[in-house]
Design a protein around this motif. Structure first.
Motif, PDB file in Angstrom:
ATOM      1  N   VAL A   1       0.846  -1.185   0.000  1.00  0.00           N
ATOM      2  CA  VAL A   1       0.000   0.000   0.000  1.00  0.00           C
ATOM      3  C   VAL A   1       0.882   1.235   0.000  1.00  0.00           C
ATOM      4  CG1 VAL A   1      -1.829   1.218   1.240  1.00  0.00           C
ATOM      5  CG2 VAL A   1      -1.713  -1.261   1.320  1.00  0.00           C
ATOM      6  N   THR A   2       0.643   2.136  -0.899  1.00  0.00           N
ATOM      7  CA  THR A   2       1.480   3.333  -0.927  1.00  0.00           C
ATOM      8  C   THR A   2       0.838   4.408  -0.074  1.00  0.00           C
ATOM      9  OG1 THR A   2       0.352   4.306  -2.789  1.00  0.00           O
ATOM     10  CG2 THR A   2       2.155   2.801  -3.293  1.00  0.00           C
ATOM     11  N   GLU A   3       1.621   5.440   0.217  1.00  0.00           N
ATOM     12  CA  GLU A   3       1.182   6.465   1.159  1.00  0.00           C
ATOM     13  C   GLU A   3      -0.096   7.150   0.708  1.00  0.00           C
ATOM     14  OE1 GLU A   3       3.215   9.847   3.912  1.00  0.00           O
ATOM     15  OE2 GLU A   3       4.322   9.032   2.227  1.00  0.00           O
ATOM     16  N   ASN A   4      -0.287   7.288  -0.590  1.00  0.00           N
ATOM     17  CA  ASN A   4      -1.437   8.064  -1.060  1.00  0.00           C
ATOM     18  C   ASN A   4      -2.732   7.256  -1.134  1.00  0.00           C
ATOM     19  OD1 ASN A   4       0.104  10.326  -1.315  1.00  0.00           O
ATOM     20  ND2 ASN A   4       0.831   9.717  -3.356  1.00  0.00           N
ATOM     21  N   ASN A   5      -2.620   5.939  -1.040  1.00  0.00           N
ATOM     22  CA  ASN A   5      -3.841   5.129  -1.103  1.00  0.00           C
ATOM     23  C   ASN A   5      -4.617   5.230   0.191  1.00  0.00           C
ATOM     24  OD1 ASN A   5      -3.256   4.231  -3.586  1.00  0.00           O
ATOM     25  ND2 ASN A   5      -2.547   2.206  -2.952  1.00  0.00           N
ATOM     26  N   MET A   6      -5.922   5.140   0.093  1.00  0.00           N
ATOM     27  CA  MET A   6      -6.735   5.006   1.305  1.00  0.00           C
ATOM     28  C   MET A   6      -6.412   3.642   1.899  1.00  0.00           C
ATOM     29  SD  MET A   6      -9.089   6.186   3.294  1.00  0.00           S
ATOM     30  CE  MET A   6     -10.350   7.299   2.683  1.00  0.00           C
ATOM     31  N   LYS A   7      -6.088   3.606   3.164  1.00  0.00           N
ATOM     32  CA  LYS A   7      -5.705   2.332   3.765  1.00  0.00           C
ATOM     33  C   LYS A   7      -6.890   1.755   4.526  1.00  0.00           C
ATOM     34  CE  LYS A   7      -0.966   3.952   4.305  1.00  0.00           C
ATOM     35  NZ  LYS A   7      -1.160   5.320   3.776  1.00  0.00           N
ATOM     36  N   GLU A   8      -7.218   0.539   4.188  1.00  0.00           N
ATOM     37  CA  GLU A   8      -8.299  -0.135   4.924  1.00  0.00           C
ATOM     38  C   GLU A   8      -7.714  -0.717   6.203  1.00  0.00           C
ATOM     39  OE1 GLU A   8      -9.493  -3.024   1.998  1.00  0.00           O
ATOM     40  OE2 GLU A   8     -11.218  -1.788   1.442  1.00  0.00           O
ATOM     41  N   ILE A   9      -8.360  -0.435   7.312  1.00  0.00           N
ATOM     42  CA  ILE A   9      -7.876  -0.983   8.588  1.00  0.00           C
ATOM     43  C   ILE A   9      -9.035  -1.642   9.325  1.00  0.00           C
ATOM     44  CG2 ILE A   9      -6.700  -0.558  10.765  1.00  0.00           C
ATOM     45  CD1 ILE A   9      -5.390   1.776   9.796  1.00  0.00           C
ATOM     46  N   LEU A  10      -8.778  -2.840   9.813  1.00  0.00           N
ATOM     47  CA  LEU A  10      -9.724  -3.472  10.731  1.00  0.00           C
ATOM     48  C   LEU A  10      -9.339  -2.999  12.124  1.00  0.00           C
ATOM     49  CD1 LEU A  10     -11.976  -5.533  11.371  1.00  0.00           C
ATOM     50  CD2 LEU A  10     -10.202  -7.312  11.442  1.00  0.00           C
TER      51      LEU A  10
ATOM     52  N   ILE B   1      -3.099  11.455  22.860  1.00  0.00           N
ATOM     53  CA  ILE B   1      -3.735  10.391  22.067  1.00  0.00           C
ATOM     54  C   ILE B   1      -3.877  10.787  20.586  1.00  0.00           C
ATOM     55  CG2 ILE B   1      -5.937   9.140  21.756  1.00  0.00           C
ATOM     56  CD1 ILE B   1      -6.077   8.885  24.820  1.00  0.00           C
ATOM     57  N   ASP B   2      -4.065  12.073  20.335  1.00  0.00           N
ATOM     58  CA  ASP B   2      -4.221  12.518  18.938  1.00  0.00           C
ATOM     59  C   ASP B   2      -2.983  12.206  18.093  1.00  0.00           C
ATOM     60  OD1 ASP B   2      -6.386  13.573  20.263  1.00  0.00           O
ATOM     61  OD2 ASP B   2      -6.319  15.520  19.270  1.00  0.00           O
ATOM     62  N   ASP B   3      -1.857  11.956  18.739  1.00  0.00           N
ATOM     63  CA  ASP B   3      -0.634  11.616  17.990  1.00  0.00           C
ATOM     64  C   ASP B   3      -0.711  10.215  17.372  1.00  0.00           C
ATOM     65  OD1 ASP B   3       0.595  14.001  18.590  1.00  0.00           O
ATOM     66  OD2 ASP B   3       1.944  13.188  20.115  1.00  0.00           O
ATOM     67  N   ILE B   4      -1.585   9.352  17.914  1.00  0.00           N
ATOM     68  CA  ILE B   4      -1.560   7.948  17.449  1.00  0.00           C
ATOM     69  C   ILE B   4      -1.950   7.846  15.960  1.00  0.00           C
ATOM     70  CG2 ILE B   4      -2.394   5.585  17.826  1.00  0.00           C
ATOM     71  CD1 ILE B   4      -2.725   6.276  20.801  1.00  0.00           C
ATOM     72  N   PRO B   5      -3.107   8.401  15.525  1.00  0.00           N
ATOM     73  CA  PRO B   5      -3.419   8.278  14.095  1.00  0.00           C
ATOM     74  C   PRO B   5      -2.390   8.954  13.194  1.00  0.00           C
ATOM     75  CG  PRO B   5      -5.094   9.594  15.260  1.00  0.00           C
ATOM     76  CD  PRO B   5      -4.198   9.010  16.295  1.00  0.00           C
TER      77      PRO B   5
ATOM     78  N   LEU C   1     -10.361  10.717  14.363  1.00  0.00           N
ATOM     79  CA  LEU C   1      -9.372  11.519  13.629  1.00  0.00           C
ATOM     80  C   LEU C   1      -8.920  10.863  12.329  1.00  0.00           C
ATOM     81  CD1 LEU C   1      -7.054  12.766  16.518  1.00  0.00           C
ATOM     82  CD2 LEU C   1      -8.811  14.051  15.306  1.00  0.00           C
ATOM     83  N   GLY C   2      -9.140   9.555  12.237  1.00  0.00           N
ATOM     84  CA  GLY C   2      -8.581   8.833  11.092  1.00  0.00           C
ATOM     85  C   GLY C   2      -9.503   8.769   9.883  1.00  0.00           C
ATOM     86  N   LYS C   3     -10.698   9.382  10.029  1.00  0.00           N
ATOM     87  CA  LYS C   3     -11.714   9.243   8.970  1.00  0.00           C
ATOM     88  C   LYS C   3     -11.220   9.586   7.569  1.00  0.00           C
ATOM     89  CE  LYS C   3     -15.580  10.355  11.856  1.00  0.00           C
ATOM     90  NZ  LYS C   3     -16.067  11.489  12.555  1.00  0.00           N
ATOM     91  N   ASP C   4     -10.429  10.651   7.460  1.00  0.00           N
ATOM     92  CA  ASP C   4     -10.010  11.095   6.123  1.00  0.00           C
ATOM     93  C   ASP C   4      -8.844  10.281   5.587  1.00  0.00           C
ATOM     94  OD1 ASP C   4     -11.909  13.001   6.406  1.00  0.00           O
ATOM     95  OD2 ASP C   4     -10.506  14.476   7.239  1.00  0.00           O
ATOM     96  N   LYS C   5      -8.142   9.644   6.494  1.00  0.00           N
ATOM     97  CA  LYS C   5      -6.924   8.950   6.109  1.00  0.00           C
ATOM     98  C   LYS C   5      -7.155   7.473   5.837  1.00  0.00           C
ATOM     99  CE  LYS C   5      -2.787  10.544   7.771  1.00  0.00           C
ATOM    100  NZ  LYS C   5      -2.337  11.529   8.451  1.00  0.00           N
TER     101      LYS C   5
END
Ligand SMILES: NC(=O)c1ccc[n+]([C@@H]2O[C@H](COP(=O)([O-])OP(=O)(O)OC[C@H]3O[C@@H](n4cnc5c(N)ncnc54)[C@H](OP(=O)(O)O)[C@@H]3O)[C@@H](O)[C@H]2O)c1
Length: 335
Positions: A8-17, A234-238, A32-36
């Motif tokens: 997965v490259t940096e610009n792709n939307m990353k799917e995370i479980l 905590i905001d640093d985690i995403p 905070l991670g919604k856009d990323k």
């Protein structure tokens, strides 16, 4: 670059479980991670107000079949685990008499959730070619000569740390044993501006202060001036996970304030910023964790000379928020 992460490259939307999306740390990651990230949730209960997940399924991390099914059916690459048994003092009461006895361990909730849950997840990720991200803790160190880097040795005896910390050490060992390529992020005393589910280090102290001000309590208990720690905003985690995945990193990373602080100084600053108290020194007495731990051996041990060095992630371009800046960001009144 790690094998799986390079898919997965940096610009792709990353799917995370996201496992444990309702947790103190996980729910902020989802906010905070919604856009990323494109996030799918799995775990115990879910906060109905939490938005940002594509879907949610119930999952008991202590059930190996459940974990295998969730991981194998997930189409994405990344699996991030926020599920854990985290109530350190409650967990201490469950410390087994014999920490090597399989029967006692199998009946121990913290062991089941933190160690077996992590093992099942790591093994399933290895089997199905996923890339797991685990959250661990600075409590894995015995706190005799911190702050600690990722290279430093974690405690080697269960009696040198809390039972919670020992289960996290065993969990880290299970990840290593599985051979899965992963990220393990160690955080300490995480805090955020608000969360209904439970109090954290900072908001717990503000609650004590507010109760004192409103007359519910007579005094504010002393704060330790001889304990050293590096709280995690905590905001640093995403933000840091985005960076690490983008760079294809793997391994253990510390994510904590680059500056070390005592609970006493942290709480003075908290009162100045969050409650506009001019002379908080007049309200808070200095206490000693060394004396407290001697007089209360039943309470879970915390590292005294603790804290984490986060130079490794700094070198990659992410400087964690310092404790003073974090207090300002989380608690400064706007307007
Ligand atoms: N909080 C801290 O001070 C701190 C410090 C350092 C590191 N950490 C680490 O950070 C991670 C997250 O901690 P947190 O404080 O954010 O967690 P938390 O708020 O205590 O929430 C724990 C989560 O784990 C879930 N969970 C518990 N048992 C489960 C099971 N059998 N199956 C599936 N889910 C289960 C809970 O779901 P339900 O609520 O539905 O049961 C909840 O969502 C943990 O790995 C912890 O060790 C925390």
């Amino acid at each position: 670059m790690s094998k799986v992460a390079s898919l997965v490259t940096e610009n792709n939307m990353k799917e995370i479980l996201i496992i444990g999306p309702g947790s103190l740390t996980g729910s902020r990651f989802v906010e905070l991670g919604k856009d990323k990230f494109e996030m799918y949730g799995a775990g115990g209960g879910m906060d109905e107000n939490l938005t940002g997940l594509v879907s949610f399924q119930s999952l008991d991390i202590t059930n190996q079949k459940n974990v295998e099914a969730a991981v194998s059916s997930f189409p994405g690459t990344y699996v991030m685990n926020f599920a854990g048994a985290t109530l350190v003092d409650e967990i201490e009461k469950t410390r087994p008499a014999d920490s090597t006895d399989k029967k006692q361990l199998d009946e121990n909730i913290a062991y089941k959730v933190n160690v077996l849950g992590t093992k099942f997840l790591a093994d399933a990720c290895k089997k199905y070619d996923k890339f797991p991200i685990f959250i661990s803790t600075g409590f894995v160190f015995d706190g005799k000569d911190g702050p600690y880097s990722e290279e430093d040795q974690v405690a080697s005896l269960p009696d040198d740390v809390s039972w919670y910390a020992w289960t996290k050490i065993l969990a880290e060992n299970e990840v290593k044993k599985s051979g899965v390529e992963n990220l393990t992020i160690r955080i300490s005393y995480p805090y955020r501006s608000e969360y209904i589910g439970k109090l954290d280090f900072a908001r717990n102290f503000l609650k004590v202060y507010d109760e004192y001000k409103s007359g519910i309590r007579d005094s504010i208990y002393p704060m330790f001036a001889d304990q050293f720690l590096t709280p995690t905003f905590i905001d640093d985690i995403p933000r840091s996970v985005g960076l690490l995945l983008g760079k294809g990193e793997a391994g253990v990373f510390h994510l904590s304030s680059p500056e070390i602080v005592t609970p006493y100084d942290f709480c003075l600053e908290l009162l100045r910023v969050a409650r506009n108290v001019d002379n908080p020194e007049e309200l808070i007495k200095k206490g000693s964790i060394v004396e407290f731990q001697q007089s209360h051996p039943e309470i879970a041990k915390r590292p005294v000379q603790g804290g984490e060095k986060s130079d490794k992630i700094k070198m990659l371009g992410f400087t964690p928020t310092s404790w003073k800046e974090g207090i300002r960001k989380a608690f400064e009144k706007k307007g």
